[in-house]
Design a protein around this motif. Structure first.
Motif, mmCIF file in Angstrom:
data_model
loop_
_atom_site.group_PDB
_atom_site.id
_atom_site.type_symbol
_atom_site.label_atom_id
_atom_site.label_comp_id
_atom_site.label_asym_id
_atom_site.label_seq_id
_atom_site.Cartn_x
_atom_site.Cartn_y
_atom_site.Cartn_z
ATOM 1 N N ARG A 61 -12.983 -5.079 -8.551
ATOM 2 C CA ARG A 61 -14.278 -5.478 -7.983
ATOM 3 C C ARG A 61 -14.114 -6.151 -6.631
ATOM 4 N N GLU A 62 -12.953 -6.762 -6.375
ATOM 5 C CA GLU A 62 -12.675 -7.339 -5.061
ATOM 6 C C GLU A 62 -12.352 -6.252 -4.036
ATOM 7 N N GLY A 63 -11.965 -5.069 -4.492
ATOM 8 C CA GLY A 63 -11.791 -3.923 -3.616
ATOM 9 C C GLY A 63 -10.504 -3.870 -2.815
ATOM 10 N N ARG A 64 -9.418 -4.417 -3.332
ATOM 11 C CA ARG A 64 -8.159 -4.396 -2.578
ATOM 12 C C ARG A 64 -7.159 -3.447 -3.248
ATOM 13 N N THR A 65 -7.548 -2.223 -3.488
ATOM 14 C CA THR A 65 -6.749 -1.275 -4.252
ATOM 15 C C THR A 65 -6.227 -0.168 -3.348
ATOM 16 N N SER A 66 -5.060 0.379 -3.705
ATOM 17 C CA SER A 66 -4.470 1.470 -2.932
ATOM 18 C C SER A 66 -4.040 2.602 -3.865
ATOM 19 N N LEU A 67 -4.422 3.819 -3.518
ATOM 20 C CA LEU A 67 -4.040 5.005 -4.293
ATOM 21 C C LEU A 67 -3.060 5.893 -3.537
ATOM 22 N N THR A 68 -2.543 5.424 -2.427
ATOM 23 C CA THR A 68 -1.751 6.256 -1.526
ATOM 24 C C THR A 68 -0.567 6.930 -2.218
ATOM 25 N N ASP A 69 0.188 6.198 -3.028
ATOM 26 C CA ASP A 69 1.371 6.764 -3.676
ATOM 27 C C ASP A 69 1.089 7.219 -5.098
ATOM 28 N N GLY A 70 -0.148 7.209 -5.512
ATOM 29 C CA GLY A 70 -0.488 7.484 -6.896
ATOM 30 C C GLY A 70 -0.370 8.949 -7.268
ATOM 31 N N PHE A 71 -0.067 9.184 -8.544
ATOM 32 C CA PHE A 71 -0.049 10.527 -9.105
ATOM 33 C C PHE A 71 -0.366 10.435 -10.587
ATOM 34 N N VAL A 72 -0.734 11.568 -11.166
ATOM 35 C CA VAL A 72 -1.070 11.633 -12.584
ATOM 36 C C VAL A 72 -0.028 12.480 -13.283
#
Length: 180
Positions: A61-72
């Motif tokens: 909710r604070e919005g400080r998230t990163s998906l740059t290196d993410g994978f499933v």
């Protein structure tokens, strides 16, 4: 007893969903993976729920998230989100989460089976595109994607630039036409 007039929109239900233009309500985007759209050709997208701890939700909710290196990755018939960085909640105590832990994705069995079969093909992968809140619940938009070659990336950028230039030319012509 208060009875609403017909002209007043009713709260909740289909009326609330219809106002937002989407079936499931309004999306509040927390993080996007713009690099994924540049590096991969998106084949198909899915919406998945996330299994999160309380401090993770507060941090989102604070919005400080990163998906740059993410994978499933699909392990044992379950989909898992790896390397998505959700920082520790600064007001959390000893119950805080680790920032890069793997998180379970909630998908239907048919979707998991389809993703697993397609991702085992050469050059295909599953990448997260966005994290958002929908009706108060954290969701992830994931995509089945195929990696782009370097020339594909250049061609995409060239097409985008050409489209932008043509839009500018059309807008300039319309302005000149209105000015006469």
């Amino acid at each position: 007893m208060y009875v609403p007039k017909e002209s007043e929109p009713k709260q909740g239900g289909a009326a609330a969903k219809g106002r937002d233009g989407e079936k499931g309500g309004k999306r509040k985007i927390v993080a996007q993976n713009k690099k994924a759209r540049h590096d991969y050709a998106i084949i198909d997208t899915y919406e998945a729920g996330l299994v999160l701890m309380g401090t993770e939700v507060k941090s989102l909710r604070e919005g400080r998230t990163s998906l740059t290196d993410g994978f499933v990755q699909i392990d044992g018939g379950e989909a898992w989100l790896h390397n998505a960085h959700i920082p520790e909640y600064h007001q959390g105590s000893w119950t805080n989460h680790s920032a890069r832990r793997k998180r379970k994705l909630l998908l239907h069995r048919e979707e998991i089976d389809k993703l697993e079969a397609k991702s085992q093909e050469t050059g295909h992968t599953i990448v997260p595109l966005a994290l958002y809140f929908k009706d108060g619940r954290a969701k992830a938009e994931i995509a089945l994607a195929r990696g782009k070659k370097e020339w594909d990336k250049r061609q995409t950028l060239r097409e985008k630039q050409d489209r932008r230039e043509s839009d500018r030319a059309i807008a300039a012509a319309k302005r000149r036409q209105r000015g006469q």
